[in-house]
Design a protein around this motif. Structure first.
Motif, PDB file in Angstrom:
ATOM      1  N   UNK A   1       0.846  -1.195   0.000  1.00 61.16           N
ATOM      2  CA  UNK A   1       0.000   0.000   0.000  1.00 61.16           C
ATOM      3  C   UNK A   1       0.881   1.244   0.000  1.00 61.16           C
ATOM      4  N   UNK A   2       0.535   2.243  -0.811  1.00 62.67           N
ATOM      5  CA  UNK A   2       1.314   3.477  -0.859  1.00 62.67           C
ATOM      6  C   UNK A   2       1.092   4.276   0.417  1.00 62.67           C
ATOM      7  N   UNK A   3       2.139   5.018   0.798  1.00 68.76           N
ATOM      8  CA  UNK A   3       2.043   5.858   1.991  1.00 68.76           C
ATOM      9  C   UNK A   3       1.011   6.964   1.811  1.00 68.76           C
ATOM     10  N   UNK A   4       0.966   7.528   0.611  1.00 67.70           N
ATOM     11  CA  UNK A   4       0.053   8.634   0.320  1.00 67.70           C
ATOM     12  C   UNK A   4      -0.642   8.346  -1.003  1.00 67.70           C
ATOM     13  N   UNK A   5      -1.949   8.438  -1.005  1.00 70.93           N
ATOM     14  CA  UNK A   5      -2.707   8.138  -2.221  1.00 70.93           C
ATOM     15  C   UNK A   5      -3.545   9.336  -2.636  1.00 70.93           C
ATOM     16  N   UNK A   6      -3.494   9.617  -3.919  1.00 70.80           N
ATOM     17  CA  UNK A   6      -4.266  10.710  -4.499  1.00 70.80           C
ATOM     18  C   UNK A   6      -4.911  10.234  -5.787  1.00 70.80           C
ATOM     19  N   UNK A   7      -6.016  10.839  -6.142  1.00 68.44           N
ATOM     20  CA  UNK A   7      -6.633  10.617  -7.439  1.00 68.44           C
ATOM     21  C   UNK A   7      -5.777  11.355  -8.475  1.00 68.44           C
ATOM     22  N   UNK A   8      -5.264  10.665  -9.495  1.00 72.85           N
ATOM     23  CA  UNK A   8      -4.372  11.331 -10.450  1.00 72.85           C
ATOM     24  C   UNK A   8      -5.071  12.325 -11.372  1.00 72.85           C
ATOM     25  N   UNK A   9      -6.405  12.236 -11.464  1.00 68.60           N
ATOM     26  CA  UNK A   9      -7.141  13.110 -12.361  1.00 68.60           C
ATOM     27  C   UNK A   9      -6.947  12.660 -13.812  1.00 68.60           C
ATOM     28  N   UNK A  10      -6.975  13.550 -14.791  1.00 71.34           N
ATOM     29  CA  UNK A  10      -7.033  15.001 -14.596  1.00 71.34           C
ATOM     30  C   UNK A  10      -8.425  15.517 -14.250  1.00 71.34           C
ATOM     31  N   UNK A  11      -8.419  16.623 -13.547  1.00 72.43           N
ATOM     32  CA  UNK A  11      -9.636  17.357 -13.291  1.00 72.43           C
ATOM     33  C   UNK A  11      -9.670  18.499 -14.316  1.00 72.43           C
ATOM     34  N   UNK A  12     -10.659  18.479 -15.155  1.00 70.89           N
ATOM     35  CA  UNK A  12     -10.827  19.525 -16.165  1.00 70.89           C
ATOM     36  C   UNK A  12     -11.992  20.413 -15.744  1.00 70.89           C
ATOM     37  N   UNK A  13     -11.714  21.662 -15.416  1.00 75.94           N
ATOM     38  CA  UNK A  13     -12.765  22.538 -14.898  1.00 75.94           C
ATOM     39  C   UNK A  13     -12.727  23.870 -15.636  1.00 75.94           C
ATOM     40  N   UNK A  14     -13.864  24.568 -15.718  1.00 75.14           N
ATOM     41  CA  UNK A  14     -13.869  25.904 -16.336  1.00 75.14           C
ATOM     42  C   UNK A  14     -13.368  26.941 -15.338  1.00 75.14           C
ATOM     43  N   UNK A  15     -12.899  28.046 -15.882  1.00 81.93           N
ATOM     44  CA  UNK A  15     -12.517  29.172 -15.027  1.00 81.93           C
ATOM     45  C   UNK A  15     -13.660  29.536 -14.103  1.00 81.93           C
ATOM     46  N   UNK A  16     -13.322  29.861 -12.868  1.00 85.08           N
ATOM     47  CA  UNK A  16     -14.342  30.274 -11.917  1.00 85.08           C
ATOM     48  C   UNK A  16     -14.939  29.131 -11.117  1.00 85.08           C
ATOM     49  N   UNK A  17     -14.648  27.919 -11.507  1.00 83.57           N
ATOM     50  CA  UNK A  17     -15.193  26.753 -10.802  1.00 83.57           C
ATOM     51  C   UNK A  17     -14.501  26.540  -9.464  1.00 83.57           C
ATOM     52  N   UNK A  18     -15.177  25.791  -8.623  1.00 80.84           N
ATOM     53  CA  UNK A  18     -14.581  25.323  -7.369  1.00 80.84           C
ATOM     54  C   UNK A  18     -14.226  23.853  -7.544  1.00 80.84           C
ATOM     55  N   UNK A  19     -13.017  23.503  -7.126  1.00 79.26           N
ATOM     56  CA  UNK A  19     -12.564  22.126  -7.301  1.00 79.26           C
ATOM     57  C   UNK A  19     -11.931  21.658  -5.994  1.00 79.26           C
TER      58      UNK A  19
END
Lengths: 111, 117
Positions: free
Chosen positions: A1-19
């Motif tokens: 198991x990895x020490x730290x896990x993150x979703x690699x994405x990518x997250x594609x969002x428009x300007x002004x969005x909250x992510x």
């Protein structure tokens, strides 16, 4: 198991969005927590440290949940310049001050 | 305020040659680190140092040697370069402070892009 896990994405969002990005860590002895930003294989740069009480820096808010071993980063009003890879980093001072890096979450902010 | 610098920034070498990557920091931080970053692998720790003359292996130390005779310098040597060592190398430093090292940010140099032909 990895020490730290993150979703690699990518997250594609428009300007002004909250992510929001999430990260989990496996070592309950972890002492310090950080979010770093990395642009196109340049050096990682500290975005913000994450404290137990949560902390905010302008459009960026970081939260830490020690019980669930979970860290989050919220970006409000996204700008084109926020496009980058965001690294979740955990420090275990008692393990020779080692830092453990997530693989990063890619964010693309579109016009 | 120079911070942390690395040299050279770019290096092309041939298989079998010895290469030394330099890292210098002006903050007198106790801890220094060497990472490599390859596509698809994220940052991997090669070696780290807790103080002058104290070094230890990280996750991927094979084929590398380090030394730290002075606090401010932490050179990384590839004894006999191989193509698999083509990568971007980052040096970093940190200085734990505060109660139970609450403040312990790690700061990175600009990186060295190494190509082994």
């Amino acid at each position: 198991r990895k020490e730290v896990e993150q979703d690699p994405g990518p997250f594609n969002v428009p300007e002004g969005a909250t992510v929001a990005f999430n990260c989990t860590y496996s070592n309950s002895a972890s002492q310090s927590f950080f979010w770093y930003r990395q642009d196109c294989r340049k050096e990682p740069k500290l975005l913000m440290s994450v404290y137990s009480s949560g902390n905010e820096d302008g459009r960026f808010t970081a939260q830490l949940n020690r019980a669930s071993q979970y860290i989050s980063l919220l970006i409000r009003d996204s700008k084109l310049s926020d496009s980058a890879t965001y690294l979740c980093v955990v420090n275990v001072i008692y393990n020779f001050n080692k830092f453990y890096f997530g693989s990063g979450t890619k964010l693309n902010v579109k016009p | 305020d120079a911070g942390i610098t690395q040299s050279p920034r770019y290096k092309i070498t041939e298989t079998g040659r010895q290469v030394t990557l330099m890292c210098h920091q002006t903050w007198s931080h106790s801890y220094m680190f060497w990472y490599r970053q390859d596509l698809g692998h994220g940052l991997r720790l090669i070696y780290y140092s807790a103080a002058a003359d104290i070094t230890d292996k990280g996750e991927v130390p094979d084929g590398y040697v380090v030394s730290r005779s002075k606090t401010e310098n932490f050179p990384l040597t590839l004894e006999s370069a191989t193509r698999s060592q083509t990568s971007v190398y980052f040096c970093a430093s940190s200085e734990p402070r505060g109660l139970v090292a609450t403040y312990n940010e790690q700061f990175f140099g600009p990186g060295t892009r190494l190509t082994v032909l």
